[in-house]
Design an enzyme around this catalytic site. Structure first.
Site, PDB file in Angstrom:
ATOM      1  N   ASP A 129      37.756  10.970  21.783  1.00 59.43           N
ATOM      2  CA  ASP A 129      36.369  11.146  20.899  1.00 59.43           C
ATOM      3  C   ASP A 129      35.967  10.048  20.389  1.00 59.43           C
ATOM      4  O   ASP A 129      36.993   9.090  19.987  1.00 59.43           O
ATOM      5  CB  ASP A 129      36.390  12.292  20.180  1.00 59.43           C
ATOM      6  CG  ASP A 129      35.225  12.621  19.289  1.00 59.43           C
ATOM      7  OD1 ASP A 129      34.025  12.725  19.865  1.00 59.43           O
ATOM      8  OD2 ASP A 129      35.207  12.791  17.990  1.00 59.43           O
ATOM      9  N   ASP A 161      38.718  15.607  16.909  1.00 62.17           N
ATOM     10  CA  ASP A 161      38.684  15.937  15.658  1.00 62.17           C
ATOM     11  C   ASP A 161      37.734  16.996  15.149  1.00 62.17           C
ATOM     12  O   ASP A 161      37.494  17.272  14.124  1.00 62.17           O
ATOM     13  CB  ASP A 161      38.600  14.862  14.744  1.00 62.17           C
ATOM     14  CG  ASP A 161      36.903  14.163  14.541  1.00 62.17           C
ATOM     15  OD1 ASP A 161      36.396  14.418  15.652  1.00 62.17           O
ATOM     16  OD2 ASP A 161      36.621  13.704  13.453  1.00 62.17           O
TER      17      ASP A 161
END
Length: 215
Positions: free
Chosen positions: A9, A169
């Site tokens: 990400d 996250d």
């Protein structure tokens, strides 16, 4: 396990952008008559593509956001990035270690290609990510928690989903990785473990990631 592809990400994992963008998002939504705190922005929108913001606001208020919402928001975010964005501590070292070890990696972000590029240029991470290693929700039309983006990244890199590992996250990102049939490890610098349900494991500092990846 040694994976054939590491999918990162971007926001909050490679670049420390979440505090900046969510502060601005909460402020802009409030300005438009949709009162939103920073904490609520993190809860509802962290890790999501822009269409989710539009969808949730309309669902909750019955009102559409202005047509120029995305353009104005991105202009504010990019200006803030240029002034203050920093890489996540240790991210560059991990990328360098992967490159040195010959382990393929890429980035798959709910953000636009422009947002990814602005952040990478500002933080110096652009040297690790030529165009063929950058994937955005723009490419598939649906952002996380749909699995489309991760599946697109894996297919483009020529790697089966079960041989991929995702570094995430956000709650939405973990859900997307699980739906794609990939292992996912939760980065807990901003998000507590209990909100990253489905992750195979957790780590709080980038220095811990190489061992997790078998390097």
């Amino acid at each position: 396990m040694r994976y054939d592809l590491v999918i990162f990400d971007n926001d909050g994992v490679l670049v420390d952008s979440e505090p900046i963008s969510n502060t601005l998002l909460a402020g802009y939504l409030t300005e438009l008559g949709h009162p939103t705190t920073y904490e609520e922005s993190l809860r509802d929108y962290m890790g999501s593509a822009m269409h989710r913001i539009h969808d949730l606001v309309q669902e909750r208020s019955g009102q559409r956001l202005p047509e120029d919402f995305d353009a104005i928001f991105h202009a504010r975010v990019f200006a803030a990035f240029q002034a203050e964005l920093e890489p996540v501590p240790g991210a560059a070292a991990v990328l360098r270690q992967l490159a040195d070890a010959g382990v393929p990696y890429c980035v798959a972000s709910s953000g636009s290609h422009e947002r990814i590029r602005v952040g990478h240029r500002r933080t110096g991470l652009d040297v690790f990510f030529p165009d063929e290693l950058v994937f955005s929700a723009e490419d598939v039309g649906r952002g996380k928690p749909a699995p489309d983006l991760f599946l697109h990244a894996a297919a483009s890199m020529g790697v089966a989903p079960e041989r991929c590992v995702v570094v995430e996250d956000s709650r939405l990102g973990v859900q997307a990785a699980v739906a794609a049939g990939m292992d996912v490890y939760g980065f807990t610098a901003m998000t507590p473990e209990e909100k990253l349900v489905g992750a195979a494991g957790f780590f709080g500092a980038m220095e811990e990631l190489p061992a997790i990846l078998g390097l």
